[in-house]
Design a protein around this motif. Structure first.
Motif, PDB file in Angstrom:
ATOM      1  N   LYS A   1       0.824  -1.205   0.000  1.00 12.89           N
ATOM      2  CA  LYS A   1       0.000   0.000   0.000  1.00 12.89           C
ATOM      3  C   LYS A   1       0.868   1.271   0.000  1.00 12.89           C
ATOM      4  N   PHE A   2       1.979   1.233   0.726  1.00 15.36           N
ATOM      5  CA  PHE A   2       2.832   2.416   0.855  1.00 15.36           C
ATOM      6  C   PHE A   2       4.033   2.417  -0.092  1.00 15.36           C
ATOM      7  N   GLN A   3       4.183   1.350  -0.863  1.00 12.84           N
ATOM      8  CA  GLN A   3       5.327   1.246  -1.767  1.00 12.84           C
ATOM      9  C   GLN A   3       5.352   2.357  -2.810  1.00 12.84           C
ATOM     10  N   LYS A   4       4.201   2.739  -3.311  1.00 12.44           N
ATOM     11  CA  LYS A   4       4.158   3.765  -4.366  1.00 12.44           C
ATOM     12  C   LYS A   4       4.678   5.120  -3.864  1.00 12.44           C
ATOM     13  N   ASP A   5       4.558   5.362  -2.532  1.00 13.95           N
ATOM     14  CA  ASP A   5       5.041   6.619  -1.956  1.00 13.95           C
ATOM     15  C   ASP A   5       6.537   6.614  -1.672  1.00 13.95           C
ATOM     16  N   ALA A   6       7.120   5.420  -1.551  1.00 14.87           N
ATOM     17  CA  ALA A   6       8.555   5.322  -1.239  1.00 14.87           C
ATOM     18  C   ALA A   6       9.154   4.070  -1.877  1.00 14.87           C
ATOM     19  N   PRO A   7       9.143   4.000  -3.239  1.00 17.30           N
ATOM     20  CA  PRO A   7       9.611   2.782  -3.904  1.00 17.30           C
ATOM     21  C   PRO A   7      11.090   2.472  -3.674  1.00 17.30           C
ATOM     22  N   GLU A   8      11.894   3.511  -3.400  1.00 15.91           N
ATOM     23  CA  GLU A   8      13.309   3.259  -3.140  1.00 15.91           C
ATOM     24  C   GLU A   8      13.536   2.670  -1.749  1.00 15.91           C
ATOM     25  N   LEU A   9      12.593   2.886  -0.846  1.00 21.10           N
ATOM     26  CA  LEU A   9      12.681   2.379   0.526  1.00 21.10           C
ATOM     27  C   LEU A   9      11.931   1.056   0.680  1.00 21.10           C
ATOM     28  N   ILE A  10      10.759   0.984   0.082  1.00 21.21           N
ATOM     29  CA  ILE A  10       9.925  -0.211   0.200  1.00 21.21           C
ATOM     30  C   ILE A  10       9.993  -0.971  -1.123  1.00 21.21           C
ATOM     31  N   THR A  11      11.003  -1.797  -1.227  1.00 23.82           N
ATOM     32  CA  THR A  11      11.240  -2.558  -2.463  1.00 23.82           C
ATOM     33  C   THR A  11      10.456  -3.866  -2.428  1.00 23.82           C
ATOM     34  N   ASP A  12      10.299  -4.477  -3.599  1.00 25.76           N
ATOM     35  CA  ASP A  12       9.644  -5.784  -3.663  1.00 25.76           C
ATOM     36  C   ASP A  12      10.400  -6.800  -2.814  1.00 25.76           C
ATOM     37  N   GLU A  13      11.724  -6.710  -2.845  1.00 23.47           N
ATOM     38  CA  GLU A  13      12.546  -7.631  -2.052  1.00 23.47           C
ATOM     39  C   GLU A  13      12.243  -7.485  -0.553  1.00 23.47           C
ATOM     40  N   LEU A  14      12.119  -6.258  -0.090  1.00 18.40           N
ATOM     41  CA  LEU A  14      11.796  -6.025   1.321  1.00 18.40           C
ATOM     42  C   LEU A  14      10.405  -6.567   1.639  1.00 18.40           C
ATOM     43  N   ILE A  15       9.441  -6.265   0.800  1.00 19.43           N
ATOM     44  CA  ILE A  15       8.066  -6.739   1.020  1.00 19.43           C
ATOM     45  C   ILE A  15       8.033  -8.261   1.087  1.00 19.43           C
ATOM     46  N   ASN A  16       8.713  -8.907   0.150  1.00 20.34           N
ATOM     47  CA  ASN A  16       8.695 -10.375   0.085  1.00 20.34           C
ATOM     48  C   ASN A  16       9.463 -11.038   1.222  1.00 20.34           C
ATOM     49  N   SER A  17      10.237 -10.256   1.985  1.00 16.60           N
ATOM     50  CA  SER A  17      10.960 -10.833   3.120  1.00 16.60           C
ATOM     51  C   SER A  17      10.024 -11.121   4.296  1.00 16.60           C
ATOM     52  N   TYR A  18       8.826 -10.535   4.268  1.00 14.86           N
ATOM     53  CA  TYR A  18       7.858 -10.732   5.351  1.00 14.86           C
ATOM     54  C   TYR A  18       6.977 -11.936   5.071  1.00 14.86           C
ATOM     55  N   SER A  19       6.626 -12.635   6.127  1.00 16.29           N
ATOM     56  CA  SER A  19       5.714 -13.766   6.005  1.00 16.29           C
ATOM     57  C   SER A  19       4.721 -13.715   7.162  1.00 16.29           C
ATOM     58  N   GLU A  20       3.718 -14.556   7.090  1.00 20.35           N
ATOM     59  CA  GLU A  20       2.708 -14.587   8.141  1.00 20.35           C
ATOM     60  C   GLU A  20       3.303 -15.157   9.420  1.00 20.35           C
ATOM     61  N   VAL A  21       2.705 -14.795  10.525  1.00 22.22           N
ATOM     62  CA  VAL A  21       3.132 -15.265  11.836  1.00 22.22           C
ATOM     63  C   VAL A  21       2.291 -16.470  12.231  1.00 22.22           C
ATOM     64  N   ARG A  22       2.939 -17.444  12.825  1.00 21.82           N
ATOM     65  CA  ARG A  22       2.192 -18.555  13.424  1.00 21.82           C
ATOM     66  C   ARG A  22       1.751 -18.082  14.806  1.00 21.82           C
ATOM     67  N   ASN A  23       0.474 -17.850  14.943  1.00 13.37           N
ATOM     68  CA  ASN A  23      -0.064 -17.357  16.209  1.00 13.37           C
ATOM     69  C   ASN A  23      -0.266 -18.516  17.176  1.00 13.37           C
ATOM     70  N   ARG A  24       0.619 -18.581  18.142  1.00 14.73           N
ATOM     71  CA  ARG A  24       0.496 -19.593  19.188  1.00 14.73           C
ATOM     72  C   ARG A  24      -0.201 -18.973  20.383  1.00 14.73           C
ATOM     73  N   THR A  25      -0.636 -19.808  21.270  1.00 16.82           N
ATOM     74  CA  THR A  25      -1.346 -19.320  22.443  1.00 16.82           C
ATOM     75  C   THR A  25      -0.427 -18.497  23.329  1.00 16.82           C
ATOM     76  N   THR A  26      -0.799 -17.268  23.520  1.00 21.00           N
ATOM     77  CA  THR A  26      -0.140 -16.379  24.467  1.00 21.00           C
ATOM     78  C   THR A  26      -1.179 -15.346  24.870  1.00 21.00           C
ATOM     79  N   LEU A  27      -1.042 -14.808  26.042  1.00 21.09           N
ATOM     80  CA  LEU A  27      -1.994 -13.814  26.507  1.00 21.09           C
ATOM     81  C   LEU A  27      -1.741 -12.508  25.755  1.00 21.09           C
ATOM     82  N   ARG A  28      -2.743 -12.059  24.996  1.00 18.10           N
ATOM     83  CA  ARG A  28      -2.608 -10.856  24.177  1.00 18.10           C
ATOM     84  C   ARG A  28      -3.648  -9.827  24.551  1.00 18.10           C
TER      85      ARG A  28
END
Length: 182
Positions: free
Chosen positions: A97-124
């Motif tokens: 969503k924010f890549q278009k505003d800062a393409p030099e900072l938010i690269t495809d490589e940076l975006i693709n480095s993120y993955s979903e979190v395995r949500n285990r039981t913890t008090l949240r």
């Protein structure tokens, strides 16, 4: 009890910690991460630090926005109680969503480095601002409402400006650091 806070994207965390100290009268350590580094590099550094801190005694991990994403990932893995303020649930979507505003900072490589979190039981504790101008609050509410033990919706936007209404929630997650105590 030790408290740790992971700041959001491009923030320092100082303002939020100042507000949190009005409710939590303890020292709160700000954990820094670099938004230009890939997820795993930031995660590994933060995870190692928190693993060492957990070995020293009871702690609560807090985070806002992308810092909330990191806090949740680490808390899930280490079974640490956490408080999340407008946490990111889908970092790829948010960064795109924010890549278009800062393409030099938010690269495809940076975006693709993120993955979903395995949500285990913890008090949240999860606090969502329903007038969030950064994240889609309806998506956040739908994502977090079943993962949070304490779930609060506020009129605030992305920045939570007052934590006093949630004092009892903070007391709860601090008191019951061990599920066996509940």
């Amino acid at each position: 009890m030790k408290y740790f806070y992971i700041h959001g994207w491009g923030a320092t965390g100082e303002t939020t910690v100042k507000r949190l100290k009005e409710v939590i009268s303890e020292e709160i350590t700000i954990l820094k991460w670099d938004c230009q580094k890939p997820f795993q590099e930031n995660y590994d550094k933060l995870f190692k630090f928190m693993k060492d801190e957990k070995a020293k005694g009871d702690c609560v991990l807090m985070g806002s926005s992308m810092g909330g994403f990191y806090a949740n990932a680490i808390a899930s893995e280490l079974s640490i109680h956490c408080a999340l303020f407008n946490p990111v649930s889908n970092p790829k979507e948010v960064l795109k969503k924010f890549q278009k505003d800062a393409p030099e900072l938010i690269t495809d490589e940076l975006i693709n480095s993120y993955s979903e979190v395995r949500n285990r039981t913890t008090l949240r504790l999860v606090i969502i601002g329903k007038n969030d101008e950064v994240l889609d609050s309806s998506k956040s509410i739908n994502y977090w409402k079943h993962l949070a033990h304490l779930f609060e919706i506020t009129e605030y936007g992305h920045e939570i400006k007052d934590f006093k209404p949630f004092k009892k929630d903070f007391e709860f997650i601090s008191k019951y650091v061990n599920f066996d105590d509940m």
